[in-house]
Design a protein around this motif. Structure first.
Motif, PDB file in Angstrom:
ATOM      1  N   ASP A  60       0.860  -1.180   0.000  1.00 44.61           N
ATOM      2  CA  ASP A  60       0.000   0.000   0.000  1.00 44.61           C
ATOM      3  C   ASP A  60       0.902   1.238   0.000  1.00 44.61           C
ATOM      4  N   ASP A 200      -2.576   8.300  10.653  1.00 43.19           N
ATOM      5  CA  ASP A 200      -3.241   7.577   9.573  1.00 43.19           C
ATOM      6  C   ASP A 200      -4.409   6.720  10.059  1.00 43.19           C
ATOM      7  N   GLU A 257      -6.110  11.777  10.478  1.00 41.19           N
ATOM      8  CA  GLU A 257      -6.908  11.436   9.293  1.00 41.19           C
ATOM      9  C   GLU A 257      -8.192  10.780   9.798  1.00 41.19           C
ATOM     10  N   HIS A 328      -2.824  12.348  -1.334  1.00 42.37           N
ATOM     11  CA  HIS A 328      -2.369  11.171  -2.081  1.00 42.37           C
ATOM     12  C   HIS A 328      -3.443  10.092  -2.215  1.00 42.37           C
ATOM     13  N   ASP A 329      -4.583  10.279  -1.556  1.00 41.86           N
ATOM     14  CA  ASP A 329      -5.663   9.288  -1.629  1.00 41.86           C
ATOM     15  C   ASP A 329      -6.807   9.733  -2.532  1.00 41.86           C
ATOM     16  N   ARG A 414      -6.501   6.640  -6.854  1.00 43.71           N
ATOM     17  CA  ARG A 414      -5.474   7.336  -6.085  1.00 43.71           C
ATOM     18  C   ARG A 414      -4.221   7.567  -6.935  1.00 43.71           C
TER      19      ARG A 414
HETATM   20  C1  GLC Z   1      -4.813   6.119   4.936  1.00 45.39           C
HETATM   21  C2  GLC Z   1      -3.753   6.485   3.925  1.00 45.39           C
HETATM   22  C3  GLC Z   1      -3.923   5.629   2.719  1.00 45.39           C
HETATM   23  C4  GLC Z   1      -3.761   4.183   3.143  1.00 45.39           C
HETATM   24  C5  GLC Z   1      -4.674   3.824   4.301  1.00 45.39           C
HETATM   25  C6  GLC Z   1      -4.246   2.556   4.959  1.00 45.39           C
HETATM   26  O1  GLC Z   1      -6.081   6.353   4.469  1.00 45.39           O
HETATM   27  O2  GLC Z   1      -3.816   7.840   3.633  1.00 45.39           O
HETATM   28  O3  GLC Z   1      -3.034   5.943   1.691  1.00 45.39           O
HETATM   29  O4  GLC Z   1      -4.040   3.336   2.066  1.00 45.39           O
HETATM   30  O5  GLC Z   1      -4.657   4.797   5.314  1.00 45.39           O
HETATM   31  O6  GLC Z   1      -3.052   2.755   5.647  1.00 45.39           O
END
Ligand code: GLC
Length: 554
Positions: A60, A200, A257, A328-329, A414
């Motif tokens: 990921d 995150d 987040e 980035h998502d 993404r």
């Molecule tokens: C968050 C990150 C994303 C990732 C996910 C799992 O949403 O921004 O890029 O795939 O967490 O870690």
């Protein structure tokens, strides 16, 4: 409210894999970033958020960490990270790192030990359970990336939980020893001189117990994770502990987040006694979500206004959001928020100005300051992002054709925002001398930093003007601490608000491709920012050109 250094921060997110490759292997790296710190200083930002550069199998793209105490050799060394932190500091920029602790990588030593050793002391670091007596999976939960959350533990009869990719086993936050490991790691990084963390996917740590099925909500026979999370007590107890033991004693900045949009819950997260200092306002991002990318609704100017004003109101005077138009998502903000076919320079600047002047910390995602646009995605063969692969499958399972499912991927993948940074018009946009891990957007000859640095009318120069206004001693206090008051909210496609403090600023964007008149609240003292040459003011009316954006001292 008590004033904090970060209230006035202007943040910039770096996605290391795609920022700058110094080594020619097609993957961005820390030395590449160090080489571009002058560019970031000149832009004017003073807080850098680095997406993960820890050792990782990159299933990921680094959000699957196999060692919390290092740097992946593809990105550099710990010494490079120390240098990056120090060199940023010299240029007046603090650094925050990504704290990814809902899960680790299945290649992390803890999980590897569990695979090797049935009596591993790390077994209880994860959620490892048996199948049901009838052989069925323990629960019917659908992972965020599609498919079941359960995966066999090696060749045993047991299963482990992963709410994201199967290479991202969830960490068991009920386990105090595991929580201590997280705390130690936080302190270790803070000791290296970082200012804090972007945290995150953290709401995912609060699972609902006992594990059970929830109502099926898709043709795959599974149940979306929200059903389970809605029944949980939430992560509050764990986050309070982290805040009090790890973050607060060190004065670390924490930006979560967290996808909270219910005004009633904002205080709990970022009020005076909240778990974090700030969380991202994702209300615009979340708008129109339905069962998959194929049926997500396109956001209009009116919807966007409702999202933003709703959250600004919810934040009140005590809470500080972090404001974004992309990361980035997500797909690129200009593609997401501007109507199709109307992605002009004027529109891009308007979009930039509208979110930048809101109360909260503005975050710029790399390349946004150049007006970078969505990637060109042909077929699924071009796609690297694991979430897009899952989302494509969800759409196909829902009965859509390849072309229909691809339409969703092209819009929301993404990968759209992960294409290499466009530095100049040399091959591969100056990002690498090798083969880039993800193709460069073919528009790099037109959209690139080198061309924009010298051009006063460029997007980059416009972002610099927005940033200097935020830092301008005369206006900073109002822009940082002043209230946000929607203005002429009912006027269609007019996105306007006042920021009121020592000064009164009027911020207005004409969110459409034709002119529109706007009544001014008072005689303007001066125009501080304008994405056109003129502001057509007659008496108490201003005629805004298509996608015109102005900041006026009222
Ligand atoms: C968050 C990150 C994303 C990732 C996910 C799992 O949403 O921004 O890029 O795939 O967490 O870690």
């Amino acid at each position: 409210m008590e004033r904090q250094w970060w209230h006035g921060a202007i943040a910039y997110q770096i996605y290391p894999k795609s920022f700058m490759d110094s080594g020619g292997d097609g993957i961005g790296d820390l030395r590449g970033i160090i080489g571009k710190l002058d560019y970031l200083r000149d832009l004017g930002v003073n807080l850098l958020w680095l997406s993960p550069a820890y050792p990782s199998p990159l299933a990921d793209e680094g959000y699957d960490i196999s060692d919390y105490y290092g740097v992946d050799p593809r990105f550099g060394t710990l010494a490079d990270m120390d240098e990056l932190i120090a060199e940023s500091g010299k240029r007046g920029m603090k650094v925050i790192l990504d704290l990814v602790v809902n899960h680790c990588s299945d290649e992390h030593e803890w999980f590897q030990d569990v695979l090797r050793n049935p009596d591993s002391p790390y077994r209880d670091y994860f959620y490892i359970v048996d199948k049901r007596p009838d052989g069925k999976l323990p629960t019917n939960w659908r992972s965020h990336f599609g498919g079941s959350v359960w995966e066999p533990l090696g060749d045993t009869d047991k299963l482990y939980l992963h709410v994201f990719h199967k290479k991202q086993p969830d960490l068991n936050w009920q386990n105090p020893t595991m929580r201590e490991e997280v705390r130690k790691n936080i302190e270790w990084w803070l000791d290296r001189g970082i200012a804090g963390f972007r945290i995150d996917a953290i709401a995912n740590i609060g699972k609902a117990f006992p594990f059970r099925d929830y109502p099926v909500d898709g043709p795959d026979g599974l149940s979306g994770l929200d059903n389970m999370f809605d029944s949980s007590d939430g992560p509050g107890a764990y986050l309070t502990e982290l805040r009090d033991k790890a973050f607060k004693p060190r004065g670390a900045l924490t930006v979560g987040e967290v996808f909270v949009t219910d005004p009633e819950h904002i205080d709990e997260w970022i009020g005076p006694d909240g778990y974090f200092n700030s969380i991202f306002d994702f209300s615009g991002t979340l708008f129109g979500n339905n069962t998959g990318w194929h049926d997500k609704k396109k956001i209009t100017a009116e919807d966007y206004k409702d999202c933003v004003f709703g959250m600004q109101e919810a934040a009140g005077e005590n809470c500080f959001f972090s404001n974004i138009i992309e990361n980035h998502d997500e797909s690129r903000g200009v593609n997401y928020y501007l109507p199709d076919g109307e992605i002009t320079d004027a529109g891009k600047k308007m979009l930039a100005g509208l979110y930048f002047m809101l109360r909260g910390i503005p975050f710029i995602y790399q390349g946004q300051e150049l007006g970078m646009e969505n990637a060109v995605i042909g077929s699924m063969d071009d796609v690297k992002d694991c979430a897009s692969i899952g989302a494509y499958k969800i759409s196909r399972d829902a009965g859509l054709s390849d072309e229909e499912a691809m339409a969703g991927v092209r819009r929301f993948s993404r990968d759209n925002a992960r294409t290499p940074m466009q530095w100049d018009d040399t091959p591969n946009a100056g990002f690498t001398t090798g083969e880039p891990w993800l193709p460069v957007n073919p528009n790099y000859k037109k959209i690139n930093a080198a061309a924009q640095i010298a051009d006063e009318d460029s997007m980059l120069s416009f972002y610099k003007r927005l940033i200097s206004l935020r830092k301008n001693a005369e206006y900073a206090d109002t822009l940082v601490y002043g209230k946000t008051e929607p203005y002429l909210r009912e006027q269609k496609n007019l996105f306007a608000y006042k920021r009121t403090g020592d000064k009164t600023l009027l911020i207005a964007g004409n969110f459409q491709n034709k002119p529109q008149d706007m009544r001014l609240p008072s005689a303007p003292k001066r125009v501080l920012i304008n994405n056109y040459d003129e502001a057509a003011i007659t008496g108490d009316t201003m005629r805004l050109s298509p996608y015109q954006f102005v900041v006026i001292e009222a």
